[in-house]
Write an enzyme that holds these catalytic residues in place. Structure first.
Site, PDB file in Angstrom:
ATOM      1  N   LYS A  58       0.840  -1.206   0.000  1.00  0.00           N
ATOM      2  CA  LYS A  58       0.000   0.000   0.000  1.00  0.00           C
ATOM      3  C   LYS A  58       0.872   1.252   0.000  1.00  0.00           C
ATOM      4  CE  LYS A  58      -0.437  -0.299   5.033  1.00  0.00           C
ATOM      5  NZ  LYS A  58      -1.295  -0.743   6.148  1.00  0.00           N
ATOM      6  N   ARG A  60     -11.624  -0.565  13.836  1.00  0.00           N
ATOM      7  CA  ARG A  60     -11.727   0.322  12.670  1.00  0.00           C
ATOM      8  C   ARG A  60     -12.626  -0.350  11.646  1.00  0.00           C
ATOM      9  NH1 ARG A  60      -5.589   1.432  10.825  1.00  0.00           N
ATOM     10  NH2 ARG A  60      -6.012  -0.693  10.131  1.00  0.00           N
ATOM     11  N   TYR A  89      13.602  31.406   6.911  1.00  0.00           N
ATOM     12  CA  TYR A  89      12.387  32.089   7.365  1.00  0.00           C
ATOM     13  C   TYR A  89      12.398  32.247   8.885  1.00  0.00           C
ATOM     14  CZ  TYR A  89      10.292  31.256   2.768  1.00  0.00           C
ATOM     15  OH  TYR A  89      10.020  31.244   1.429  1.00  0.00           O
ATOM     16  N   MET A  91      10.080  24.889   1.913  1.00  0.00           N
ATOM     17  CA  MET A  91       9.358  23.957   1.046  1.00  0.00           C
ATOM     18  C   MET A  91      10.289  23.207   0.088  1.00  0.00           C
ATOM     19  SD  MET A  91       6.156  24.549  -1.558  1.00  0.00           S
ATOM     20  CE  MET A  91       5.074  25.318  -0.374  1.00  0.00           C
TER      21      MET A  91
HETATM   22  C1  LIG Z   1      -0.550  -1.765   6.842  1.00  0.00           C
HETATM   23  C2  LIG Z   1      -1.127  -3.060   7.229  1.00  0.00           C
HETATM   24  C3  LIG Z   1      -0.289  -4.180   7.476  1.00  0.00           C
HETATM   25  C4  LIG Z   1       1.225  -4.084   7.493  1.00  0.00           C
HETATM   26  O1  LIG Z   1       1.640  -3.416   8.679  1.00  0.00           O
HETATM   27  P1  LIG Z   1       3.198  -3.205   9.022  1.00  0.00           P
HETATM   28  O2  LIG Z   1       3.178  -2.733  10.425  1.00  0.00           O
HETATM   29  O3  LIG Z   1       3.714  -2.153   8.103  1.00  0.00           O
HETATM   30  O4  LIG Z   1       3.866  -4.504   8.857  1.00  0.00           O
HETATM   31  C5  LIG Z   1      -0.901  -5.386   7.708  1.00  0.00           C
HETATM   32  N1  LIG Z   1      -2.258  -5.507   7.739  1.00  0.00           N
HETATM   33  C6  LIG Z   1      -3.078  -4.448   7.553  1.00  0.00           C
HETATM   34  C7  LIG Z   1      -4.554  -4.644   7.614  1.00  0.00           C
HETATM   35  C8  LIG Z   1      -2.545  -3.199   7.304  1.00  0.00           C
HETATM   36  O5  LIG Z   1      -3.361  -2.164   7.127  1.00  0.00           O
END
Ligand SMILES: *Cc1c(COP(=O)(O)O)cnc(C)c1O
Length: 418
Positions: A76, A176, A305, A353
């Protein structure tokens, strides 16, 4: 110099040469989309080096931790900033047999890039695009009766000839996503009674896997076992169960048929990881830029800045073309450091930036064009310690996941070892 030894983005095939896009008159322009970045055409010497061999080596370490479970790396957020497609290809070549993403868009990107291993879409939100999930053979996560209806309708509309595999997510304490335990039976019966669907997986997610104490995770595992009993009583048996993120996997908790590590794939050990295995992980990303200007600041002179840095001695300042819009955290103003010629050069004044100033008074021989490392190790012998994602996160009041995913798309990724 390093640049010459690096390969261009493996996704380069999808991108047209910048010169073609911009016309012959402006051969150095490049599109600012990370996917289409052509690092050799980047004007700025600021880029992230991604070591795909390290990604593969980390996968092998995790595969050993997995105790027979299949490791499905989490890709992801564009592979935690490393480039999801490039990482998927390296991981497939190393033996990965499945991947996880959060969003449907992320799965589609991998599918379009011809990644053919199962792609689990963990976010569980497909909007009105369930047909897209099924048509592409993606693995949906469901946790709500509404999802069952959506999936059935999409399967019917497509006229599928085999039941669509689904993974049911159970909430065992994260609160969640996931079906609450008391509603699980109802959901499972709906899946069981849907001829268009097949229960392929049962999953949950840990809230405290990286905590010092294991108790909360053990409690989630007890609830997950309870969930599995309810599923079996309803007459179903998931083909695979999965729960472990990097932290759980690296402390030996919740390894079922599949595990879902993210952070550790990219070489950063989460809290709770066993020390021996943690030390075998190799950070896969190195972020570097170069000094583009040098100036002398006399005693009392200020930089940046708000003039938050005032010279207490005659100070040699270097300017680097990287700022908070690139993922160099503004919270590192007057706190963090970059590595120049193997020495830690403190950040002087506020990170802006696009630019950052560093104090290079104590770096012998410093010159315009010198490399300045923002994340990772310097290449010189006997250098000061590498800047780790953990250290940067601690200084910035962030977590290593944020440090990696914050390197913005304006920073081209250069790949080696693919
Ligand atoms: C992001 C995520 C993981 C991986 O988590 P890490 O701590 O980066 O290993 C696994 N399962 C779900 C549902 C996640 O959202």
């Amino acid at each position: 110099m390093v640049k010459e030894n690096l390969e261009e983005s493996p996704e380069g095939g999808a991108a047209r040469p910048a010169s073609e896009l911009a016309g012959e008159s402006a051969p150095h322009l490049r599109m600012m989309r990370q996917r289409a970045a052509l690092p050799r055409d980047a004007v700025r010497p600021t880029y992230a080096e991604v070591d795909l061999a390290a990604v593969g080596a980390n996968f092998r370490v995790l595969d050993e931790c997995a105790d027979g479970a299949q490791v499905w790396p989490v890709l992801k957020a564009d592979g935690y900033g490393h480039g999801a497609v490039a990482c998927a290809r390296a991981l497939e070549a190393t033996g990965a047999r499945g991947f996880c993403v959060a969003l449907l868009e992320e799965a589609i990107e991998l599918h379009e890039a011809r990644v053919r291993a199962p792609l689990l879409v963990m976010g569980g939100y497909y909007g009105s695009a369930f047909t897209e999930v099924i048509r592409r053979g993606l693995l949906p996560v469901i946790y709500d009766g509404r999802h069952v209806e959506d999936a059935r309708r999409a399967a019917q509309a497509l006229g599928v000839d085999r039941p669509v595999p689904v993974h049911v997510k159970v909430d065992t304490g994260m609160a969640r996503l996931g079906v609450p335990l008391r509603e699980l039976e109802d959901l499972i019966l709906r899946v069981r009674d849907a001829p268009e669907l097949r229960l392929d997986g049962l999953m949950t997610h840990f809230a405290n896997a990286d905590a010092a104490e294991e108790e909360a995770t053990l409690e989630q595992l007890r609830l997950f076992a309870e969930a599995e009993r309810a599923v079996v009583e309803a007459g179903l048996r998931p083909r695979v169960r999965h729960a472990a993120n990097s932290a759980a996997l690296m402390r030996g908790l919740g390894r079922f048929e599949v595990v879902r590590p993210g952070l550790a794939v990219y070489g950063v050990a989460p809290g709770g990881a066993r020390r021996g295995e943690a030390s075998r992980l190799r950070p896969a990303m190195r972020v570097r830029t170069e000094i583009v200007a040098l100036r002398r600041l006399e005693v009392g002179g200020a930089v940046g800045y708000g003039s938050t840095f005032r010279a207490k001695r005659s100070t040699l300042l270097a300017t680097v073309p990287m700022g908070y819009a690139d993922g160099l955290w503004r919270q590192l103003s007057n706190r963090g450091a970059l590595l120049v010629r193997g020495r830690r050069a403190p950040i002087a004044g506020v990170v802006s930036m696009d630019l950052t100033s560093i104090d290079v008074t104590d770096v012998p021989g410093v010159a315009v064009g010198d490399e300045a490392v923002v994340l990772g190790a310097a290449t010189e012998q006997g250098s000061d310690p590498a800047l780790t994602a953990d250290e940067v996160a601690a200084l910035a009041g962030a977590i290593p996941w944020e440090v990696l995913t914050s390197i913005s798309r304006r920073v081209p990724r250069m790949y080696r070892g693919g």
